[in-house]
Structure formats: C-alpha cells, structure tokens
Design a protein around this motif. Structure first.
Motif, PDB file in Angstrom:
ATOM      1  N   LEU A 248      14.037   4.343  -8.464  1.00 46.09           N
ATOM      2  CA  LEU A 248      14.861   4.840  -7.378  1.00 46.09           C
ATOM      3  C   LEU A 248      16.048   5.828  -7.342  1.00 46.09           C
ATOM      4  CD1 LEU A 248      15.326   3.208  -4.137  1.00 46.09           C
ATOM      5  CD2 LEU A 248      16.870   1.535  -5.553  1.00 46.09           C
ATOM      6  N   HIS A 249      16.523   7.282  -6.232  1.00 46.04           N
ATOM      7  CA  HIS A 249      17.101   7.637  -6.878  1.00 46.04           C
ATOM      8  C   HIS A 249      18.391   7.042  -5.147  1.00 46.04           C
ATOM      9  CE1 HIS A 249      14.842  10.082  -9.501  1.00 46.04           C
ATOM     10  NE2 HIS A 249      13.946   9.556  -9.278  1.00 46.04           N
ATOM     11  N   ALA A 250      19.020   8.194  -4.770  1.00 44.36           N
ATOM     12  CA  ALA A 250      19.802   7.532  -3.700  1.00 44.36           C
ATOM     13  C   ALA A 250      19.366   7.830  -2.711  1.00 44.36           C
ATOM     14  CB  ALA A 250      21.041   8.648  -4.127  1.00 44.36           C
ATOM     15  N   ARG A 251      18.516  10.080  -2.576  1.00 45.43           N
ATOM     16  CA  ARG A 251      18.526   9.393  -1.600  1.00 45.43           C
ATOM     17  C   ARG A 251      16.416   9.673  -1.153  1.00 45.43           C
ATOM     18  NH1 ARG A 251      22.076  13.050  -1.882  1.00 45.43           N
ATOM     19  NH2 ARG A 251      23.766  13.237  -0.717  1.00 45.43           N
ATOM     20  N   THR A 252      15.480   9.316  -2.314  1.00 41.49           N
ATOM     21  CA  THR A 252      14.740   9.288  -2.641  1.00 41.49           C
ATOM     22  C   THR A 252      13.699   8.000  -3.342  1.00 41.49           C
ATOM     23  OG1 THR A 252      13.721  10.636  -3.825  1.00 41.49           O
ATOM     24  CG2 THR A 252      14.206  11.846  -1.705  1.00 41.49           C
ATOM     25  N   MET A 253      13.023   7.458  -2.784  1.00 35.59           N
ATOM     26  CA  MET A 253      12.235   6.382  -4.180  1.00 35.59           C
ATOM     27  C   MET A 253      10.359   6.877  -4.481  1.00 35.59           C
ATOM     28  SD  MET A 253      12.287   2.958  -1.734  1.00 35.59           S
ATOM     29  CE  MET A 253      11.806   3.200  -0.348  1.00 35.59           C
ATOM     30  N   TYR A 254      10.698   6.603  -5.622  1.00 37.60           N
ATOM     31  CA  TYR A 254       8.812   6.662  -5.956  1.00 37.60           C
ATOM     32  C   TYR A 254       8.223   6.110  -5.895  1.00 37.60           C
ATOM     33  CZ  TYR A 254      10.049  11.964  -7.462  1.00 37.60           C
ATOM     34  OH  TYR A 254       9.938  13.558  -6.416  1.00 37.60           O
ATOM     35  N   ILE A 255       7.540   5.558  -5.344  1.00 31.25           N
ATOM     36  CA  ILE A 255       6.785   4.150  -4.926  1.00 31.25           C
ATOM     37  C   ILE A 255       5.327   3.987  -5.615  1.00 31.25           C
ATOM     38  CG2 ILE A 255       6.586   2.219  -4.070  1.00 31.25           C
ATOM     39  CD1 ILE A 255       8.256   2.851  -1.379  1.00 31.25           C
ATOM     40  N   CYS A 256       5.194   4.162  -7.040  1.00 29.77           N
ATOM     41  CA  CYS A 256       3.861   3.428  -7.101  1.00 29.77           C
ATOM     42  C   CYS A 256       3.280   1.994  -6.946  1.00 29.77           C
ATOM     43  CB  CYS A 256       3.754   3.229  -9.158  1.00 29.77           C
ATOM     44  SG  CYS A 256       2.046   3.297  -9.245  1.00 29.77           S
ATOM     45  N   VAL A 257       1.801   0.791  -6.558  1.00 27.72           N
ATOM     46  CA  VAL A 257       1.688   0.128  -7.094  1.00 27.72           C
ATOM     47  C   VAL A 257      -0.335   0.121  -7.198  1.00 27.72           C
ATOM     48  CG1 VAL A 257       0.732  -1.677  -4.992  1.00 27.72           C
ATOM     49  CG2 VAL A 257       2.621  -0.175  -4.095  1.00 27.72           C
ATOM     50  N   ILE A 258       0.175  -0.880  -8.169  1.00 29.88           N
ATOM     51  CA  ILE A 258      -1.286  -0.679  -8.842  1.00 29.88           C
ATOM     52  C   ILE A 258      -1.412  -2.023  -8.489  1.00 29.88           C
ATOM     53  CG2 ILE A 258      -0.499   0.596 -11.188  1.00 29.88           C
ATOM     54  CD1 ILE A 258       0.016  -1.654 -12.904  1.00 29.88           C
ATOM     55  N   ASN A 259      -3.359  -2.474  -8.947  1.00 31.71           N
ATOM     56  CA  ASN A 259      -3.333  -3.875  -8.302  1.00 31.71           C
ATOM     57  C   ASN A 259      -2.916  -4.613 -10.161  1.00 31.71           C
ATOM     58  OD1 ASN A 259      -5.462  -2.894  -9.547  1.00 31.71           O
ATOM     59  ND2 ASN A 259      -7.033  -2.618  -7.845  1.00 31.71           N
ATOM     60  N   ASN A 260      -4.170  -6.431 -10.078  1.00 27.73           N
ATOM     61  CA  ASN A 260      -4.201  -7.142 -10.848  1.00 27.73           C
ATOM     62  C   ASN A 260      -4.626  -6.242 -11.849  1.00 27.73           C
ATOM     63  OD1 ASN A 260      -6.326  -7.251  -9.596  1.00 27.73           O
ATOM     64  ND2 ASN A 260      -5.673  -9.189  -9.574  1.00 27.73           N
ATOM     65  N   ILE A 261      -5.552  -5.129 -12.026  1.00 28.42           N
ATOM     66  CA  ILE A 261      -6.677  -4.868 -12.722  1.00 28.42           C
ATOM     67  C   ILE A 261      -6.322  -3.392 -13.629  1.00 28.42           C
ATOM     68  CG2 ILE A 261      -9.174  -6.388 -12.194  1.00 28.42           C
ATOM     69  CD1 ILE A 261      -9.714  -4.020 -11.128  1.00 28.42           C
ATOM     70  N   ARG A 262      -5.392  -3.353 -12.420  1.00 28.97           N
ATOM     71  CA  ARG A 262      -4.045  -2.188 -13.378  1.00 28.97           C
ATOM     72  C   ARG A 262      -4.707  -0.677 -12.561  1.00 28.97           C
ATOM     73  NH1 ARG A 262      -0.615  -3.476 -18.014  1.00 28.97           N
ATOM     74  NH2 ARG A 262      -0.800  -1.182 -18.066  1.00 28.97           N
ATOM     75  N   GLU A 263      -5.764  -0.552 -11.229  1.00 33.73           N
ATOM     76  CA  GLU A 263      -5.748   0.049 -10.578  1.00 33.73           C
ATOM     77  C   GLU A 263      -5.006   0.721 -10.019  1.00 33.73           C
ATOM     78  OE1 GLU A 263     -10.529  -0.148  -9.861  1.00 33.73           O
ATOM     79  OE2 GLU A 263      -8.928  -1.541  -8.837  1.00 33.73           O
ATOM     80  N   THR A 264      -4.023   1.943 -10.052  1.00 31.76           N
ATOM     81  CA  THR A 264      -2.671   2.371  -9.109  1.00 31.76           C
ATOM     82  C   THR A 264      -4.032   2.664  -6.758  1.00 31.76           C
ATOM     83  OG1 THR A 264      -2.741   4.075 -10.949  1.00 31.76           O
ATOM     84  CG2 THR A 264      -1.562   4.498  -8.331  1.00 31.76           C
ATOM     85  N   VAL A 265      -2.879   2.037  -6.476  1.00 29.22           N
ATOM     86  CA  VAL A 265      -3.740   1.782  -5.392  1.00 29.22           C
ATOM     87  C   VAL A 265      -2.790   2.907  -3.893  1.00 29.22           C
ATOM     88  CG1 VAL A 265      -5.273  -0.250  -5.616  1.00 29.22           C
ATOM     89  CG2 VAL A 265      -2.395   0.045  -4.999  1.00 29.22           C
ATOM     90  N   PHE A 266      -1.773   2.906  -4.591  1.00 25.93           N
ATOM     91  CA  PHE A 266      -0.911   4.136  -3.718  1.00 25.93           C
ATOM     92  C   PHE A 266       0.447   4.490  -4.833  1.00 25.93           C
ATOM     93  CE2 PHE A 266       3.603   4.112  -1.256  1.00 25.93           C
ATOM     94  CZ  PHE A 266       2.904   4.634  -0.181  1.00 25.93           C
ATOM     95  N   HIS A 267       0.943   5.526  -4.508  1.00 27.78           N
ATOM     96  CA  HIS A 267       1.414   6.591  -4.847  1.00 27.78           C
ATOM     97  C   HIS A 267       2.619   7.558  -4.470  1.00 27.78           C
ATOM     98  CE1 HIS A 267       3.375   9.390  -8.746  1.00 27.78           C
ATOM     99  NE2 HIS A 267       4.024   8.016  -8.757  1.00 27.78           N
ATOM    100  N   LYS A 268       3.374   7.044  -4.201  1.00 26.75           N
ATOM    101  CA  LYS A 268       4.070   8.186  -3.184  1.00 26.75           C
ATOM    102  C   LYS A 268       5.676   8.427  -3.046  1.00 26.75           C
ATOM    103  CE  LYS A 268       4.272   9.727   2.292  1.00 26.75           C
ATOM    104  NZ  LYS A 268       3.747   9.010   3.163  1.00 26.75           N
ATOM    105  N   ASN A 269       5.728   9.656  -3.403  1.00 26.81           N
ATOM    106  CA  ASN A 269       7.809   9.523  -2.720  1.00 26.81           C
ATOM    107  C   ASN A 269       7.722   9.595  -1.644  1.00 26.81           C
ATOM    108  OD1 ASN A 269      10.196  10.603  -3.202  1.00 26.81           O
ATOM    109  ND2 ASN A 269       9.758  12.682  -3.288  1.00 26.81           N
ATOM    110  N   MET A 270       8.904   8.412  -1.344  1.00 24.44           N
ATOM    111  CA  MET A 270       9.799   8.671  -0.174  1.00 24.44           C
ATOM    112  C   MET A 270      11.019   8.663  -0.340  1.00 24.44           C
ATOM    113  SD  MET A 270       7.472   5.318   1.040  1.00 24.44           S
ATOM    114  CE  MET A 270       7.025   5.033   2.630  1.00 24.44           C
ATOM    115  N   GLU A 271      11.332   8.816   1.154  1.00 25.55           N
ATOM    116  CA  GLU A 271      12.762   8.640   1.777  1.00 25.55           C
ATOM    117  C   GLU A 271      13.398   7.391   1.667  1.00 25.55           C
ATOM    118  OE1 GLU A 271      16.402   8.743   5.223  1.00 25.55           O
ATOM    119  OE2 GLU A 271      14.402   9.907   5.487  1.00 25.55           O
ATOM    120  N   CYS A 272      14.465   6.889   0.717  1.00 26.39           N
ATOM    121  CA  CYS A 272      14.566   5.482   0.473  1.00 26.39           C
ATOM    122  C   CYS A 272      15.554   5.198   1.692  1.00 26.39           C
ATOM    123  CB  CYS A 272      16.356   5.779  -0.326  1.00 26.39           C
ATOM    124  SG  CYS A 272      16.454   5.712  -1.871  1.00 26.39           S
ATOM    125  N   SER A 273      14.398   4.608   2.700  1.00 24.99           N
ATOM    126  CA  SER A 273      14.994   3.248   3.371  1.00 24.99           C
ATOM    127  C   SER A 273      14.144   1.693   3.557  1.00 24.99           C
ATOM    128  CB  SER A 273      14.979   4.006   4.865  1.00 24.99           C
ATOM    129  OG  SER A 273      13.158   4.348   5.175  1.00 24.99           O
TER     130      SER A 273
END
Length: 108
Positions: free
Chosen positions: A16-41
C-alpha cells in the motif's frame, strides 16, 4: 510475536502506498491468481475482494495509510492482518533488500 494461522482459499497481499496499491492474490496452493497495480480506492478493493469470494484474508504491510483497509475489511467481515516489516524479514531471513523493494506477493 504472534502469527496469523487461519487457512483460507485466497490470500490477498497489498503493498500500500498513498495513491496506489499493488495487489497480489494467491490461492491455497500458493499459485498467483491476480497481481496488479491499482489506484487506492475502496471501489478497487471491493472489486478484488468480491472477485475472490468470502474465504479470504487481506494482509497489508503496516504503514501509516493502512487504516482504511482495516476499516473496509471490518465492515465486510473479512479477516485482516497488518504485517510488520520485522515479520517479512523473519519470513525471508536471507533477503537483504530494503523495505521499499518488498512487493505485494511477499506480504503473505
């Protein structure tokens, strides 16, 4: 030091940063299913949390801007964990990188 030990289908890590957030989602077997830089909202966070259902936990590196994410999760009954830099250095003891170089996939 207490560690979060509950199991979930998806783990959402946020750098988390002041204006952006890098979000990473992993599943229960440690596979990355989502990874994206987004505006903080709240809208963007809601989009991500709704996409992955109810069996999730959100982890955020503990900096001064994390309170709104904690409130967001509390309002929706989503498990939330603030992650201290000390924890990430315990989890990754061989990593000598600075705090700024940790990314959201390492917050889990």
């Amino acid at each position: 030091m207490r560690f979060y030990k509950n199991q979930h289908q998806f783990y959402i890590g946020i750098d988390l940063h002041a204006r952006t957030m890098y979000i990473c989602v992993i599943n229960n077997i440690r596979e990355t299913v989502f990874h994206k830089n987004m505006e903080c909202s709240r809208d963007n966070l809601e989009l991500v949390t709704n996409t992955f259902g109810k069996d999730i936990v959100v982890g955020v590196e503990c900096i001064f801007t994390w309170y709104w994410v904690a409130d967001f999760c509390a309002e929706r009954g989503i498990d939330f964990a603030s992650v201290q830099y000390k924890c990430t250095s315990d989890i990754f003891p061989n990593e000598k990188r600075s705090l700024q170089k940790y990314n959201s996939s390492e917050v889990q």
